[in-house]
Motif scaffolding. Structure first.
Motif, PDB file in Angstrom:
ATOM      1  N   VAL A  40       0.851  -1.195   0.000  1.00 14.49           N
ATOM      2  CA  VAL A  40       0.000   0.000   0.000  1.00 14.49           C
ATOM      3  C   VAL A  40       0.885   1.241   0.000  1.00 14.49           C
ATOM      4  O   VAL A  40       1.535   1.552   0.994  1.00 14.49           O
ATOM      5  CB  VAL A  40      -0.956  -0.003   1.213  1.00 14.49           C
ATOM      6  CG1 VAL A  40      -1.844   1.240   1.201  1.00 14.49           C
ATOM      7  CG2 VAL A  40      -1.794  -1.276   1.239  1.00 14.49           C
ATOM      8  N   ALA A  41       0.892   1.954  -1.123  1.00 16.04           N
ATOM      9  CA  ALA A  41       1.798   3.098  -1.313  1.00 16.04           C
ATOM     10  C   ALA A  41       1.601   4.188  -0.257  1.00 16.04           C
ATOM     11  O   ALA A  41       2.572   4.780   0.211  1.00 16.04           O
ATOM     12  CB  ALA A  41       1.609   3.684  -2.708  1.00 16.04           C
ATOM     13  N   LYS A  42       0.355   4.438   0.159  1.00 19.61           N
ATOM     14  CA  LYS A  42       0.110   5.553   1.089  1.00 19.61           C
ATOM     15  C   LYS A  42       0.731   5.321   2.470  1.00 19.61           C
ATOM     16  O   LYS A  42       0.801   6.256   3.274  1.00 19.61           O
ATOM     17  CB  LYS A  42      -1.386   5.851   1.213  1.00 19.61           C
ATOM     18  CG  LYS A  42      -2.187   4.784   1.937  1.00 19.61           C
ATOM     19  CD  LYS A  42      -3.658   5.167   1.992  1.00 19.61           C
ATOM     20  CE  LYS A  42      -4.464   4.086   2.689  1.00 19.61           C
ATOM     21  NZ  LYS A  42      -5.899   4.364   2.637  1.00 19.61           N
ATOM     22  N   TYR A  43       1.195   4.104   2.767  1.00 20.43           N
ATOM     23  CA  TYR A  43       1.834   3.836   4.065  1.00 20.43           C
ATOM     24  C   TYR A  43       3.330   4.148   4.049  1.00 20.43           C
ATOM     25  O   TYR A  43       3.996   4.052   5.066  1.00 20.43           O
ATOM     26  CB  TYR A  43       1.596   2.399   4.515  1.00 20.43           C
ATOM     27  CG  TYR A  43       0.136   2.086   4.781  1.00 20.43           C
ATOM     28  CD1 TYR A  43      -0.737   3.060   5.268  1.00 20.43           C
ATOM     29  CD2 TYR A  43      -0.370   0.821   4.549  1.00 20.43           C
ATOM     30  CE1 TYR A  43      -2.070   2.770   5.502  1.00 20.43           C
ATOM     31  CE2 TYR A  43      -1.704   0.530   4.789  1.00 20.43           C
ATOM     32  CZ  TYR A  43      -2.551   1.505   5.267  1.00 20.43           C
ATOM     33  OH  TYR A  43      -3.865   1.221   5.516  1.00 20.43           O
ATOM     34  N   TYR A  44       3.874   4.499   2.894  1.00 22.94           N
ATOM     35  CA  TYR A  44       5.292   4.849   2.783  1.00 22.94           C
ATOM     36  C   TYR A  44       5.430   6.364   2.714  1.00 22.94           C
ATOM     37  O   TYR A  44       4.553   7.047   2.170  1.00 22.94           O
ATOM     38  CB  TYR A  44       5.902   4.239   1.520  1.00 22.94           C
ATOM     39  CG  TYR A  44       6.014   2.736   1.545  1.00 22.94           C
ATOM     40  CD1 TYR A  44       7.191   2.113   1.939  1.00 22.94           C
ATOM     41  CD2 TYR A  44       4.948   1.938   1.167  1.00 22.94           C
ATOM     42  CE1 TYR A  44       7.299   0.721   1.951  1.00 22.94           C
ATOM     43  CE2 TYR A  44       5.043   0.550   1.177  1.00 22.94           C
ATOM     44  CZ  TYR A  44       6.217  -0.042   1.572  1.00 22.94           C
ATOM     45  OH  TYR A  44       6.323  -1.410   1.588  1.00 22.94           O
ATOM     46  N   ALA A  45       6.539   6.876   3.250  1.00 23.07           N
ATOM     47  CA  ALA A  45       6.822   8.306   3.125  1.00 23.07           C
ATOM     48  C   ALA A  45       6.863   8.650   1.634  1.00 23.07           C
ATOM     49  O   ALA A  45       7.424   7.890   0.834  1.00 23.07           O
ATOM     50  CB  ALA A  45       8.147   8.644   3.800  1.00 23.07           C
ATOM     51  N   GLY A  46       6.267   9.742   1.257  1.00 21.75           N
ATOM     52  CA  GLY A  46       6.248  10.125  -0.151  1.00 21.75           C
ATOM     53  C   GLY A  46       5.156   9.443  -0.953  1.00 21.75           C
ATOM     54  O   GLY A  46       5.011   9.690  -2.143  1.00 21.75           O
ATOM     55  N   GLY A  47       4.393   8.528  -0.317  1.00 21.51           N
ATOM     56  CA  GLY A  47       3.276   7.879  -0.998  1.00 21.51           C
ATOM     57  C   GLY A  47       3.673   6.942  -2.113  1.00 21.51           C
ATOM     58  O   GLY A  47       2.900   6.673  -3.030  1.00 21.51           O
TER      59      GLY A  47
END
Length: 171
Positions: A40-47
């Motif tokens: 899930v991209a939104k859980y990483y800094a910078g999306g």
């Protein structure tokens, strides 16, 4: 013609104990991710998913972006996904089972490994109605076509079951 029985497992937890877990998860500012969160991209800094060796690098997940929830681990216990450095893992066992210290240690060890827990995450909103419930009932049913279906219901003081919610299927 043989009738194929659908395997079903039901576990129950005291609602008051589950409410304490919900409060623990809500109070925490960081939360443990589960297996699906690495994608899930939104859980990483910078999306954007950060990879290492062509695989998501779970050490780069921003733990403050993971939603508060409870994890159902195997079919044995519920735990808060809240990370509280001052407290051990907050969990309750099914059907009033009291864990031994040895079991507590092995559960904590299993969850402290580098591997993300492969668990059923139940979001806080799915526990609506718990304030008046006596028990929380979770049922696993194996659907041969769709895989496992996990449902949650609040059993009221009078023994009446509340609305059943499917908790492992998200649109």
């Amino acid at each position: 013609m043989t009738n194929m029985m659908t395997p079903t497992i039901t576990v129950e937890f005291e609602a008051s104990e589950v409410q304490q877990l919900l409060q623990h998860a809500e109070a925490a500012t960081e939360h443990l991710p589960c297996m699906g969160d690495q994608f899930v991209a939104k859980y990483y800094a910078g999306g954007k998913i950060i990879t290492k060796n062509d695989w998501p690098d779970v050490s780069q997940i921003d733990l403050s972006r993971i939603p508060p929830a409870l994890f159902l681990v195997n079919d044995s216990f519920l735990m808060s996904n809240g990370i509280d450095p001052a407290q051990a893992i907050a969990c309750v066992y099914k059907n009033g089972h009291i864990p031994s210290d040895q079991q507590n240690e092995s559960d904590a060890f299993a969850l402290g490994a580098e591997e993300l827990p492969n668990v059923t995450r139940i979001l806080l909103r799915d526990f609506a109605g718990i304030e008046t419930a006596q028990k929380v009932r979770i049922t696993f049913q194996h659907d041969p076509r769709k895989g496992p279906v996990v449902s949650l219901e609040m059993v009221q003081q009078n023994g009446e079951a509340g609305e059943i919610r499917i908790v492992n299927r998200r649109p």
